[in-house]
Design an enzyme around this catalytic site. Sequence first.
Site, mmCIF file in Angstrom:
data_model
loop_
_atom_site.group_PDB
_atom_site.id
_atom_site.type_symbol
_atom_site.label_atom_id
_atom_site.label_comp_id
_atom_site.label_asym_id
_atom_site.label_seq_id
_atom_site.Cartn_x
_atom_site.Cartn_y
_atom_site.Cartn_z
ATOM 1 C CG ASP A 59 -1.906 1.124 1.269
ATOM 2 O OD1 ASP A 59 -1.671 2.153 0.589
ATOM 3 O OD2 ASP A 59 -2.921 0.999 1.978
ATOM 4 C CB SER A 140 -2.358 12.023 -16.049
ATOM 5 O OG SER A 140 -3.557 12.169 -16.786
ATOM 6 C CE1 TYR A 153 -5.871 10.320 -11.840
ATOM 7 C CE2 TYR A 153 -6.008 11.738 -13.761
ATOM 8 C CZ TYR A 153 -5.574 10.580 -13.171
ATOM 9 O OH TYR A 153 -4.837 9.668 -13.881
ATOM 10 C CE LYS A 157 -2.042 10.503 -11.952
ATOM 11 N NZ LYS A 157 -1.039 9.452 -11.636
#
Length: 268
Positions: A59, A140, A153, A157
């Site tokens: 993890d 990304s 998100y 990124k």
Amino acid sequence: MGQQRSIFITGGGSGIGRAAALHFAEAGWFVGVADINVAGMDETLGAIAGEAKWAGHLDVRDRAAWDESLAAFAAAAGGRIDVLVNNAGIGTGGSLSELDPEEIDRCLDINLKGVLYGAQAAYPYLKASAPRSAMVNIASAAGIAGSAGMSVYCATKFGVRAVSESLDAEWAPDRITVASVCPGFIETPLLNGTGNRKSNEQIRDRVRAAGLEISPVEHVAQAIWDAVHGDKLDYFVGPTSRRMAFAKRWMPGKVRKQLRASSGPLGR
């Protein structure tokens, strides 16, 4: 003949992580995959011939677990780690006003803190195996431009790219290569998600409705290989990512206007 080179890949139980593992294994590397998806890791290892492979539960939010996993992998790989690929990540989308705090925390912890923890834990190994060592962080197209419904998100990124840029400078005296790979929409299980708990629409369906392309995951694996052996900081994968990088640099005003008029997602 020199010692076999080794690579440690998080999120290796599927998608980009699996593709990278197969790519490097075919090139003769000792490959380690880490994930919370044990069944997925078993499938990845099953696709790799020979014994030059390792898998372990990790993890990425657990800093102590990083030390344990890297030590175990290094022992299996002959005492060294040449490359770390920080690939583990989750998608989170939707209006910020509608996201649960736990969703925000989980995305930040996995996508961003996990990268920082990995870099910190891997540094001694990468320093020892320099100058051919590398850390490749999977960012990304969402780390190039921030779009509506993607605030958390995109924050992670953008952050991954910032970490890469900072460590590219910080680790330069140690001759460790640092790079970020920025995929657009890639054929991975992430596209099957909905982005957040209050949506039933798959990300894949939104991408297709917007007329955007989905690139093969092997293209990202090749970009990771190129990053390990190259000298660039950013590697843009897929037409969406490359177009966005170009437009954000040369036509920022136009990009802003388009993003304000659109609510579509931007990558990975």
